[in-house]
Design a protein around this motif. Structure first.
Motif, short mmCIF file in Angstrom:
data_model
loop_
_atom_site.label_atom_id
_atom_site.label_comp_id
_atom_site.label_asym_id
_atom_site.label_seq_id
_atom_site.Cartn_x
_atom_site.Cartn_y
_atom_site.Cartn_z
N LEU A 1 0.82 -1.22 0.00
CA LEU A 1 0.00 0.00 0.00
C LEU A 1 0.86 1.27 0.00
N SER A 2 2.08 1.17 -0.49
CA SER A 2 3.00 2.31 -0.43
C SER A 2 2.55 3.50 -1.27
N ASP A 3 1.61 3.31 -2.18
CA ASP A 3 1.07 4.44 -2.96
C ASP A 3 0.20 5.35 -2.10
N PHE A 4 -0.20 4.88 -0.95
CA PHE A 4 -1.04 5.67 -0.05
C PHE A 4 -0.14 6.27 1.02
N PRO A 5 -0.28 7.56 1.29
CA PRO A 5 0.67 8.24 2.19
C PRO A 5 0.43 7.97 3.67
N PHE A 6 1.41 8.37 4.43
CA PHE A 6 1.35 8.43 5.89
C PHE A 6 1.30 7.07 6.58
N HIS A 7 2.21 6.19 6.19
CA HIS A 7 2.33 4.91 6.90
C HIS A 7 3.00 5.17 8.23
N GLY A 8 2.49 4.52 9.25
CA GLY A 8 3.04 4.69 10.58
C GLY A 8 4.07 3.63 10.91
N ASP A 9 4.79 3.87 11.99
CA ASP A 9 5.74 2.88 12.47
C ASP A 9 5.53 2.60 13.96
N ILE A 10 4.33 2.87 14.44
CA ILE A 10 3.98 2.60 15.84
C ILE A 10 3.79 1.10 16.02
N GLY A 11 3.06 0.48 15.11
CA GLY A 11 2.82 -0.96 15.16
C GLY A 11 3.80 -1.67 14.24
N PRO A 12 3.87 -2.99 14.32
CA PRO A 12 4.79 -3.73 13.46
C PRO A 12 4.37 -3.66 12.00
N SER A 13 5.33 -3.85 11.12
CA SER A 13 5.03 -3.95 9.69
C SER A 13 4.10 -5.14 9.48
N LEU A 14 3.17 -5.00 8.58
CA LEU A 14 2.24 -6.09 8.29
C LEU A 14 2.68 -6.90 7.07
N ASP A 15 3.83 -6.56 6.50
CA ASP A 15 4.36 -7.37 5.40
C ASP A 15 4.62 -8.78 5.92
N GLY A 16 4.12 -9.77 5.22
CA GLY A 16 4.32 -11.16 5.61
C GLY A 16 3.49 -11.63 6.80
N VAL A 17 2.50 -10.85 7.21
CA VAL A 17 1.70 -11.19 8.39
C VAL A 17 0.97 -12.52 8.23
N ALA A 18 0.63 -12.92 7.01
CA ALA A 18 -0.07 -14.18 6.78
C ALA A 18 0.80 -15.39 7.14
N GLY A 19 2.11 -15.21 7.13
CA GLY A 19 3.00 -16.29 7.52
C GLY A 19 3.24 -16.36 9.02
N ARG A 20 2.84 -15.32 9.73
CA ARG A 20 3.06 -15.27 11.18
C ARG A 20 1.82 -15.62 11.99
N TRP A 21 0.64 -15.36 11.43
CA TRP A 21 -0.60 -15.54 12.18
C TRP A 21 -1.61 -16.29 11.32
N SER A 22 -2.46 -17.06 11.97
CA SER A 22 -3.56 -17.76 11.28
C SER A 22 -4.74 -16.79 11.11
N ALA A 23 -5.73 -17.21 10.34
CA ALA A 23 -6.94 -16.39 10.17
C ALA A 23 -7.61 -16.16 11.52
N GLU A 24 -7.66 -17.18 12.35
CA GLU A 24 -8.31 -17.07 13.65
C GLU A 24 -7.57 -16.08 14.55
N GLU A 25 -6.25 -16.12 14.52
CA GLU A 25 -5.44 -15.20 15.33
C GLU A 25 -5.59 -13.77 14.82
N LEU A 26 -5.55 -13.60 13.50
CA LEU A 26 -5.71 -12.26 12.92
C LEU A 26 -7.09 -11.69 13.24
N ARG A 27 -8.12 -12.53 13.17
CA ARG A 27 -9.48 -12.09 13.49
C ARG A 27 -9.54 -11.57 14.93
N GLY A 28 -8.92 -12.29 15.84
CA GLY A 28 -8.89 -11.86 17.24
C GLY A 28 -8.12 -10.56 17.43
N ILE A 29 -6.99 -10.44 16.75
CA ILE A 29 -6.17 -9.23 16.88
C ILE A 29 -6.91 -8.01 16.34
#
Length: 159
Positions: A71-99
């Motif tokens: 989504l780099s074409d959209f401005p103002f990315h923050g760095d407060i939370g972790p990068s979400l690049d590759g998030v599908a390899g770190r968390w399951s659908a159930e875990e992401l839904r809860g988060i």
């Protein structure tokens, strides 16, 4: 007359089925790690809609705190939370839904807002303005919007 009654009964039955598929925020069941096993809306998420929610200020606005390279074409990315690049390899659908629904169930000290919560808020507004909302609040995102965001997050795999 008989057709009208049958049609009305059919509409009521159909609307009951749709309503029955959505889990109310107060009825969400988190496991011990904060995951939500079942869909909140009763329907699959739409990744394109989730992508829109992620980058839209009046909706999720996830990129205000998280970097998402796609989504780099959209401005103002923050760095407060972790990068979400590759998030599908770190968390399951159930875990992401809860988060996404309520990250405090997984990370108690997080600053991330609960996007599918309607009660238990501290409302200091009355002490300052006298205009704090009363009663249960609407969730920031609907059940289907949560599912859409999760569907989009599941597309973010390591390359």
């Amino acid at each position: 007359m008989k057709r009208t009654i049958l049609f009305a009964v059919g509409l009521i039955a159909a609307s009951t089925v749709v309503m029955a598929g959505t889990t109310a925020p107060s009825d969400v069941s988190f496991d011990d790690q904060g995951a939500i096993a079942n869909t909140l809306s009763g329907a699959a998420g739409d990744p394109e809609s989730g992508k829109t929610i992620m980058r839209t200020r009046g909706l999720g606005n996830c990129i205000a705190c998280h970097e998402v390279s796609e989504l780099s074409d959209f401005p103002f990315h923050g760095d407060i939370g972790p990068s979400l690049d590759g998030v599908a390899g770190r968390w399951s659908a159930e875990e992401l839904r809860g988060i996404v629904a309520n990250a405090k169930m997984t990370f108690p000290d997080t600053m991330m807002p609960a996007f599918y919560k309607t009660d238990g808020f501290i409302r200091p507004g009355n002490g300052f303005t006298g205009k704090a909302a009363e009663g249960e609040l609407e969730p920031l995102l609907s059940a289907q919007q949560i599912e859409d965001v999760v569907a989009y997050l599941l597309t973010l795999k390591e390359e």
